[in-house]
Design a protein around this motif. Structure first.
Motif, PDB file in Angstrom:
ATOM      1  N   ARG A  18       0.877  -1.237   0.105  1.00 19.52           N
ATOM      2  CA  ARG A  18      -0.026   0.007   0.044  1.00 19.52           C
ATOM      3  C   ARG A  18       0.862   1.065  -0.065  1.00 19.52           C
ATOM      4  N   ALA A  19       0.555   1.946  -0.872  1.00 17.23           N
ATOM      5  CA  ALA A  19       1.345   3.383  -0.942  1.00 17.23           C
ATOM      6  C   ALA A  19       0.493   4.351  -0.466  1.00 17.23           C
ATOM      7  N   ALA A  20       1.052   5.178   0.472  1.00 12.25           N
ATOM      8  CA  ALA A  20       0.426   6.389   1.005  1.00 12.25           C
ATOM      9  C   ALA A  20       1.209   7.729   0.544  1.00 12.25           C
ATOM     10  N   PHE A  21       0.675   8.788   0.452  1.00 15.69           N
ATOM     11  CA  PHE A  21       1.298  10.115  -0.073  1.00 15.69           C
ATOM     12  C   PHE A  21       1.269  11.104   0.995  1.00 15.69           C
ATOM     13  N   GLU A  22       2.208  12.064   1.032  1.00 11.43           N
ATOM     14  CA  GLU A  22       2.126  13.174   1.842  1.00 11.43           C
ATOM     15  C   GLU A  22       2.068  14.252   0.798  1.00 11.43           C
ATOM     16  N   PHE A  23       1.168  15.305   1.208  1.00 10.61           N
ATOM     17  CA  PHE A  23       1.051  16.333   0.365  1.00 10.61           C
ATOM     18  C   PHE A  23       1.477  17.338   1.090  1.00 10.61           C
ATOM     19  N   GLY A  24       1.548  18.656   0.131  1.00  5.95           N
ATOM     20  CA  GLY A  24       2.081  20.082   0.686  1.00  5.95           C
ATOM     21  C   GLY A  24       0.836  20.498   1.270  1.00  5.95           C
ATOM     22  N   ASP A  26      -1.332  22.900   0.880  1.00  7.87           N
ATOM     23  CA  ASP A  26      -2.634  23.143   0.380  1.00  7.87           C
ATOM     24  C   ASP A  26      -3.277  21.881  -0.448  1.00  7.87           C
ATOM     25  N   GLY A  27      -2.566  20.904  -0.440  1.00 12.91           N
ATOM     26  CA  GLY A  27      -2.932  19.559  -0.906  1.00 12.91           C
ATOM     27  C   GLY A  27      -2.771  19.576  -2.138  1.00 12.91           C
ATOM     28  N   ARG A  28      -1.938  20.413  -3.042  1.00 16.33           N
ATOM     29  CA  ARG A  28      -2.211  20.041  -4.443  1.00 16.33           C
ATOM     30  C   ARG A  28      -1.080  19.321  -4.911  1.00 16.33           C
ATOM     31  N   TYR A  29      -0.007  19.344  -4.407  1.00 16.54           N
ATOM     32  CA  TYR A  29       1.263  18.532  -4.779  1.00 16.54           C
ATOM     33  C   TYR A  29       1.604  17.505  -3.870  1.00 16.54           C
ATOM     34  N   ALA A  30       1.795  16.085  -4.302  1.00 16.82           N
ATOM     35  CA  ALA A  30       2.333  15.066  -3.648  1.00 16.82           C
ATOM     36  C   ALA A  30       3.915  15.284  -3.343  1.00 16.82           C
ATOM     37  N   LEU A  31       4.244  15.260  -2.224  1.00 15.93           N
ATOM     38  CA  LEU A  31       5.716  15.334  -2.116  1.00 15.93           C
ATOM     39  C   LEU A  31       6.318  14.199  -1.343  1.00 15.93           C
ATOM     40  N   GLU A  32       5.764  13.218  -0.918  1.00 18.78           N
ATOM     41  CA  GLU A  32       6.417  12.214  -0.342  1.00 18.78           C
ATOM     42  C   GLU A  32       5.519  10.581  -0.316  1.00 18.78           C
ATOM     43  N   VAL A  33       6.352   9.505  -0.669  1.00 24.80           N
ATOM     44  CA  VAL A  33       5.459   8.524  -0.732  1.00 24.80           C
ATOM     45  C   VAL A  33       6.056   7.618   0.811  1.00 24.80           C
ATOM     46  N   GLU A  34       5.104   7.010   0.980  1.00 22.37           N
ATOM     47  CA  GLU A  34       5.509   5.967   1.969  1.00 22.37           C
ATOM     48  C   GLU A  34       4.691   4.671   1.808  1.00 22.37           C
ATOM     49  N   VAL A  35       5.531   3.550   1.701  1.00 24.27           N
ATOM     50  CA  VAL A  35       4.976   2.067   1.183  1.00 24.27           C
ATOM     51  C   VAL A  35       5.043   1.096   2.233  1.00 24.27           C
ATOM     52  N   GLU A  36       3.939   0.380   2.327  1.00 25.57           N
ATOM     53  CA  GLU A  36       3.652  -0.660   3.503  1.00 25.57           C
ATOM     54  C   GLU A  36       3.715  -1.808   3.076  1.00 25.57           C
ATOM     55  N   GLY A  37       4.337  -2.690   3.346  1.00 19.58           N
ATOM     56  CA  GLY A  37       4.172  -3.990   2.811  1.00 19.58           C
ATOM     57  C   GLY A  37       5.379  -5.105   3.062  1.00 19.58           C
ATOM     58  N   PRO A  38       5.238  -6.422   3.015  1.00 15.75           N
ATOM     59  CA  PRO A  38       6.395  -7.455   3.328  1.00 15.75           C
ATOM     60  C   PRO A  38       7.643  -7.236   2.877  1.00 15.75           C
ATOM     61  N   CYS A  39       8.600  -7.124   3.559  1.00 14.64           N
ATOM     62  CA  CYS A  39       9.810  -7.463   2.856  1.00 14.64           C
ATOM     63  C   CYS A  39       9.952  -8.665   2.037  1.00 14.64           C
ATOM     64  N   PRO A  40      10.349  -8.636   0.702  1.00 18.87           N
ATOM     65  CA  PRO A  40      10.376  -9.805  -0.291  1.00 18.87           C
ATOM     66  C   PRO A  40      11.545 -10.731   0.227  1.00 18.87           C
ATOM     67  N   ALA A  41      12.283 -10.573   1.037  1.00 18.97           N
ATOM     68  CA  ALA A  41      13.483 -11.355   1.410  1.00 18.97           C
ATOM     69  C   ALA A  41      13.042 -12.086   2.690  1.00 18.97           C
ATOM     70  N   CYS A  42      12.591 -11.362   3.645  1.00 25.03           N
ATOM     71  CA  CYS A  42      12.638 -12.102   5.096  1.00 25.03           C
ATOM     72  C   CYS A  42      10.991 -12.106   5.287  1.00 25.03           C
ATOM     73  N   HIS A  43      10.131 -11.287   4.610  1.00 28.59           N
ATOM     74  CA  HIS A  43       8.582 -11.404   4.602  1.00 28.59           C
ATOM     75  C   HIS A  43       8.066 -10.839   5.732  1.00 28.59           C
ATOM     76  N   HIS A  44       8.778  -9.958   6.767  1.00 31.68           N
ATOM     77  CA  HIS A  44       8.184  -9.199   7.550  1.00 31.68           C
ATOM     78  C   HIS A  44       7.746  -7.812   7.425  1.00 31.68           C
ATOM     79  N   PRO A  45       6.600  -7.548   8.024  1.00 31.08           N
ATOM     80  CA  PRO A  45       6.258  -6.144   7.725  1.00 31.08           C
ATOM     81  C   PRO A  45       7.231  -5.038   7.692  1.00 31.08           C
ATOM     82  N   SER A  46       7.207  -4.370   6.853  1.00 34.31           N
ATOM     83  CA  SER A  46       8.160  -3.084   6.771  1.00 34.31           C
ATOM     84  C   SER A  46       7.354  -1.947   6.084  1.00 34.31           C
ATOM     85  N   VAL A  47       7.738  -0.653   6.641  1.00 34.32           N
ATOM     86  CA  VAL A  47       7.367   0.494   6.172  1.00 34.32           C
ATOM     87  C   VAL A  47       8.446   1.401   5.840  1.00 34.32           C
ATOM     88  N   ASP A  48       8.484   1.874   4.540  1.00 36.52           N
ATOM     89  CA  ASP A  48       9.557   2.479   4.016  1.00 36.52           C
ATOM     90  C   ASP A  48       9.252   4.062   3.423  1.00 36.52           C
TER      91      ASP A  48
END
Ligand code: ZN
Ligand code: ZN
Length: 124
Positions: A18-24, A26-48
């Motif tokens: 799941r990707a979540a975005f942080e906006f400026g 006034d909400g006009r521009y997306a500035l940052e992304v945060e992705v939540e999901g399992p690490c494909p190598a160790c399968h633990h939950p990870s947020v980066d």
């Protein structure tokens, strides 16, 4: 203990993320992304996450820090001024940030060293 930062070259189930975005302000521009999901190598939950833009000579700082907020504010300003072009698709380079110590993961919160990329659509 083994700790080898390495690019993951196996399969990735894109539906698990799941990707979540942080906006400026006034909400006009997306500035940052945060992705939540399992690490494909160790399968633990990870947020980066990270800013959608890199500025030469200006580090984004640690997430949550004053330097990081200043970095995002600078991106927002540059987008409003037309100095930066809005992106619709972003290649997110992610690092495992799992928090459970296990073989290959040296301590809480440091992840197992795996990195991978996902292409995310940026909402506008
Ligand atoms: Zn792990
Ligand atoms: Zn991992």
């Amino acid at each position: 203990m083994r700790y080898t930062p390495a690019e993951w070259d196996g399969e990735i189930d894109v539906n698990a993320y799941r990707a979540a975005f942080e906006f400026g302000a006034d909400g006009r521009y997306a500035l940052e992304v945060e992705v939540e999901g399992p690490c494909p190598a160790c399968h633990h939950p990870s947020v980066d996450g990270h800013p959608l833009f890199r500025l030469d000579g200006f580090g984004p700082g640690g997430r949550g820090s004053a330097a990081h907020r200043a970095y995002l504010a600078e991106l927002d300003e540059l987008l409003h001024e037309g100095e930066l072009e809005e992106v619709t698709v972003h290649e997110a380079d992610l690092l495992c940030k799992c928090e459970e110590p296990h073989e290959g993961q040296p301590g809480a919160g440091s992840g197992c060293g795996a990195s991978w990329s996902l292409t995310v659509e940026v909402p506008r």
